[in-house]
Design a protein around this motif. Structure first.
Motif, PDB file in Angstrom:
ATOM      1  N   LEU A 182       0.825  -1.209   0.000  1.00 52.44           N
ATOM      2  CA  LEU A 182       0.000   0.000   0.000  1.00 52.44           C
ATOM      3  C   LEU A 182       0.857   1.257   0.000  1.00 52.44           C
ATOM      4  O   LEU A 182       0.611   2.202  -0.763  1.00 52.44           O
ATOM      5  N   ASP A 183       1.887   1.258   0.851  1.00 53.77           N
ATOM      6  CA  ASP A 183       2.770   2.426   0.937  1.00 53.77           C
ATOM      7  C   ASP A 183       3.492   2.670  -0.377  1.00 53.77           C
ATOM      8  O   ASP A 183       3.604   3.809  -0.846  1.00 53.77           O
ATOM      9  N   GLU A 184       3.980   1.594  -0.986  1.00 49.78           N
ATOM     10  CA  GLU A 184       4.692   1.725  -2.260  1.00 49.78           C
ATOM     11  C   GLU A 184       3.757   2.238  -3.348  1.00 49.78           C
ATOM     12  O   GLU A 184       4.128   3.111  -4.137  1.00 49.78           O
ATOM     13  N   GLU A 185       2.563   1.691  -3.390  1.00 51.90           N
ATOM     14  CA  GLU A 185       1.610   2.075  -4.436  1.00 51.90           C
ATOM     15  C   GLU A 185       1.169   3.522  -4.299  1.00 51.90           C
ATOM     16  O   GLU A 185       0.962   4.222  -5.293  1.00 51.90           O
ATOM     17  N   HIS A 186       1.047   3.999  -3.070  1.00 49.61           N
ATOM     18  CA  HIS A 186       0.583   5.365  -2.843  1.00 49.61           C
ATOM     19  C   HIS A 186       1.737   6.353  -2.656  1.00 49.61           C
ATOM     20  O   HIS A 186       1.511   7.491  -2.264  1.00 49.61           O
ATOM     21  N   GLY A 187       2.952   5.882  -2.908  1.00 48.07           N
ATOM     22  CA  GLY A 187       4.095   6.789  -2.879  1.00 48.07           C
ATOM     23  C   GLY A 187       4.595   7.164  -1.527  1.00 48.07           C
ATOM     24  O   GLY A 187       5.411   8.077  -1.388  1.00 48.07           O
ATOM     25  N   LYS A 188       4.148   6.463  -0.470  1.00 52.04           N
ATOM     26  CA  LYS A 188       4.606   6.825   0.868  1.00 52.04           C
ATOM     27  C   LYS A 188       6.063   6.455   1.090  1.00 52.04           C
ATOM     28  O   LYS A 188       6.741   7.079   1.877  1.00 52.04           O
ATOM     29  N   ALA A 189       6.541   5.429   0.363  1.00 54.47           N
ATOM     30  CA  ALA A 189       7.941   5.044   0.525  1.00 54.47           C
ATOM     31  C   ALA A 189       8.836   6.185   0.086  1.00 54.47           C
ATOM     32  O   ALA A 189       9.826   6.524   0.732  1.00 54.47           O
ATOM     33  N   ALA A 190       8.438   6.825  -1.039  1.00 56.34           N
ATOM     34  CA  ALA A 190       9.234   7.952  -1.520  1.00 56.34           C
ATOM     35  C   ALA A 190       9.155   9.123  -0.560  1.00 56.34           C
ATOM     36  O   ALA A 190      10.120   9.832  -0.327  1.00 56.34           O
ATOM     37  N   ALA A 191       7.944   9.291   0.040  1.00 58.47           N
ATOM     38  CA  ALA A 191       7.777  10.407   0.965  1.00 58.47           C
ATOM     39  C   ALA A 191       8.600  10.229   2.218  1.00 58.47           C
ATOM     40  O   ALA A 191       8.948  11.183   2.891  1.00 58.47           O
ATOM     41  N   CYS A 192       8.916   8.953   2.534  1.00 57.60           N
ATOM     42  CA  CYS A 192       9.668   8.673   3.754  1.00 57.60           C
ATOM     43  C   CYS A 192      11.173   8.715   3.537  1.00 57.60           C
ATOM     44  O   CYS A 192      11.935   8.543   4.467  1.00 57.60           O
ATOM     45  N   GLU A 193      11.590   8.894   2.298  1.00 52.50           N
ATOM     46  CA  GLU A 193      13.026   8.957   2.042  1.00 52.50           C
ATOM     47  C   GLU A 193      13.612  10.190   2.736  1.00 52.50           C
ATOM     48  O   GLU A 193      12.973  11.236   2.827  1.00 52.50           O
ATOM     49  N   VAL A 194      14.818  10.065   3.181  1.00 48.84           N
ATOM     50  CA  VAL A 194      15.469  11.178   3.878  1.00 48.84           C
ATOM     51  C   VAL A 194      15.780  12.280   2.881  1.00 48.84           C
ATOM     52  O   VAL A 194      16.464  12.045   1.881  1.00 48.84           O
ATOM     53  N   PRO A 195      15.261  13.472   3.079  1.00 49.31           N
ATOM     54  CA  PRO A 195      15.516  14.559   2.133  1.00 49.31           C
ATOM     55  C   PRO A 195      16.963  15.006   2.186  1.00 49.31           C
ATOM     56  O   PRO A 195      17.662  14.800   3.175  1.00 49.31           O
ATOM     57  N   GLU A 196      17.402  15.605   1.110  1.00 49.62           N
ATOM     58  CA  GLU A 196      18.755  16.149   1.054  1.00 49.62           C
ATOM     59  C   GLU A 196      18.891  17.210   2.129  1.00 49.62           C
ATOM     60  O   GLU A 196      18.086  18.141   2.216  1.00 49.62           O
ATOM     61  N   PRO A 197      19.874  17.085   3.001  1.00 53.40           N
ATOM     62  CA  PRO A 197      19.994  18.061   4.085  1.00 53.40           C
ATOM     63  C   PRO A 197      20.276  19.464   3.573  1.00 53.40           C
ATOM     64  O   PRO A 197      21.026  19.644   2.617  1.00 53.40           O
ATOM     65  N   GLU A 198      19.637  20.440   4.192  1.00 54.78           N
ATOM     66  CA  GLU A 198      19.906  21.826   3.830  1.00 54.78           C
ATOM     67  C   GLU A 198      21.269  22.240   4.380  1.00 54.78           C
ATOM     68  O   GLU A 198      21.725  21.711   5.389  1.00 54.78           O
ATOM     69  N   PRO A 199      21.914  23.157   3.692  1.00 59.05           N
ATOM     70  CA  PRO A 199      23.210  23.634   4.185  1.00 59.05           C
ATOM     71  C   PRO A 199      23.083  24.132   5.623  1.00 59.05           C
ATOM     72  O   PRO A 199      22.143  24.842   5.965  1.00 59.05           O
ATOM     73  N   ARG A 200      24.033  23.710   6.442  1.00 59.27           N
ATOM     74  CA  ARG A 200      23.993  24.088   7.853  1.00 59.27           C
ATOM     75  C   ARG A 200      24.276  25.581   8.013  1.00 59.27           C
ATOM     76  O   ARG A 200      25.210  26.120   7.434  1.00 59.27           O
ATOM     77  N   LYS A 201      23.435  26.255   8.791  1.00 59.93           N
ATOM     78  CA  LYS A 201      23.622  27.676   9.062  1.00 59.93           C
ATOM     79  C   LYS A 201      24.145  27.823  10.483  1.00 59.93           C
ATOM     80  O   LYS A 201      23.451  27.516  11.449  1.00 59.93           O
ATOM     81  N   LEU A 202      25.367  28.284  10.582  1.00 61.39           N
ATOM     82  CA  LEU A 202      26.029  28.371  11.884  1.00 61.39           C
ATOM     83  C   LEU A 202      26.313  29.817  12.254  1.00 61.39           C
ATOM     84  O   LEU A 202      26.565  30.664  11.398  1.00 61.39           O
ATOM     85  N   SER A 203      26.291  30.056  13.546  1.00 57.79           N
ATOM     86  CA  SER A 203      26.764  31.359  14.025  1.00 57.79           C
ATOM     87  C   SER A 203      28.283  31.323  14.024  1.00 57.79           C
ATOM     88  O   SER A 203      28.905  30.260  13.888  1.00 57.79           O
ATOM     89  N   ASN A 204      28.912  32.470  14.194  1.00 57.54           N
ATOM     90  CA  ASN A 204      30.378  32.527  14.203  1.00 57.54           C
ATOM     91  C   ASN A 204      30.956  31.685  15.337  1.00 57.54           C
ATOM     92  O   ASN A 204      31.973  31.004  15.168  1.00 57.54           O
ATOM     93  N   VAL A 205      30.293  31.735  16.499  1.00 53.59           N
ATOM     94  CA  VAL A 205      30.780  30.965  17.643  1.00 53.59           C
ATOM     95  C   VAL A 205      30.657  29.473  17.369  1.00 53.59           C
ATOM     96  O   VAL A 205      31.577  28.692  17.639  1.00 53.59           O
ATOM     97  N   GLN A 206      29.503  29.050  16.837  1.00 57.42           N
ATOM     98  CA  GLN A 206      29.304  27.628  16.516  1.00 57.42           C
ATOM     99  C   GLN A 206      30.330  27.149  15.500  1.00 57.42           C
ATOM    100  O   GLN A 206      30.888  26.059  15.616  1.00 57.42           O
TER     101      GLN A 206
END
Length: 280
Positions: A182-206
């Motif tokens: 059911l999940d595969e047919e309705h595309g939930k497997a794709a929805a559960c894939e880990v998205p490409e991480p966004e570039p980390r935004k750090l403060s100068n101290v971090q």
């Protein structure tokens, strides 16, 4: 008690076209007594590929008998090609509806018709009448049948799949596999894939803390193994200024070490757009 329509009751109490066609040239058999429902469909097809007679024998509930009776009425007089287009939805509609828990009876009728036409055409009929992986061992239901039922009937829950195919109605070992389909047919497997991480935004101290940590724990130990070392001089935004020490300071491949190893490691552990600059 099931809520049957008047037409279901009529076809159950007064089934049409029961029995055997002795000279049938198309026979389709689905289900088994062990599974609780079984249907054998006999067709007589003329030279113009028109179904001139249809009869059935069935073992099952009122819905199974009514669905089989309705099917024979629907296909008599039709050509093979026309009959092949009949779906379980149409069998159900002809009867004015079936209880959700009995929808598999209309599917069984559709399967028997397909098996009979395969038999007429000389095509091999699989043991379970469907190719694919066996999912429900209790009722002999494959993934192909489950996926087909999901697509043709817009099924969204495991319970609905059980109503239409009987899969999962026995021991229950296949319930997780049905949910996966059911999940595969309705595309939930794709929805559960880990998205490409966004570039980390750090403060100068971090950023400074992570740079120091990465230099001390990841970079310096590896350079020291070959007699080299590195010193943090300054951090200016995403630019890290360092000085190579020891063997690294006059190594012919120091620039490769700086870019490929030092800068690459800092980009991996700290921030993707970090650049490294060397000073003496």
């Amino acid at each position: 008690m099931w809520d049957y329509t008047d037409k279901v009751r009529d076809h159950f109490l007064n089934p049409r076209n029961t029995g055997v066609i002795e000279d049938a040239n198309a026979i389709g058999e689905v289900g088994s007594l062990a599974c609780g429902d079984a249907l054998k469909l006999y067709l007589k097809i003329d030279d113009e590929e028109r179904i001139v007679d249809a009869k059935f024998q069935t073992f099952g509930c009122a819905s199974a008998i009514a669905s089989s009776s309705a099917l024979t009425e629907m296909i008599k007089g039709k050509t093979v090609e026309e009959a092949m287009k009949i779906t379980n939805k149409e069998i159900t509609a002809y009867l004015g509806g079936l209880p959700q828990q009995k929808m598999h009876c209309s599917v069984m009728g559709q399967e028997a018709l397909e098996a009979a036409i395969k038999n007429y055409r000389g095509e091999e009929v699989e043991e379970h009448h469907h190719e694919g992986q066996l999912i429900c061992k209790c009722f002999g239901v494959t993934d192909e049948l489950i996926l087909r039922s999901i697509r043709e009937n817009n099924l969204t829950t495991v319970e609905e799949v059980t109503h239409f195919t009987k899969a999962g109605g026995g021991c229950g070992d296949c319930l997780s596999d049905i949910q996966r389909l059911l999940d595969e047919e309705h595309g939930k497997a794709a929805a559960c894939e880990v998205p490409e991480p966004e570039p980390r935004k750090l403060s100068n101290v971090q950023r400074m803390q992570l740079v120091v940590k990465t230099l001390e724990e990841e970079i310096r130990p590896n350079l020291q193994k070959d007699g080299g070392d590195i010193e943090l001089v300054d951090i200016n935004g995403t630019e890290v200024i360092v000085a190579l020490r020891g063997m690294c300071s006059h190594c012919p491949s120091s620039q490769l070490t700086l870019k490929n190893f030092v800068e690459g490691t800092l980009r991996e552990f700290v921030e993707a757009d970090i650049t490294v600059k060397e000073v003496s």
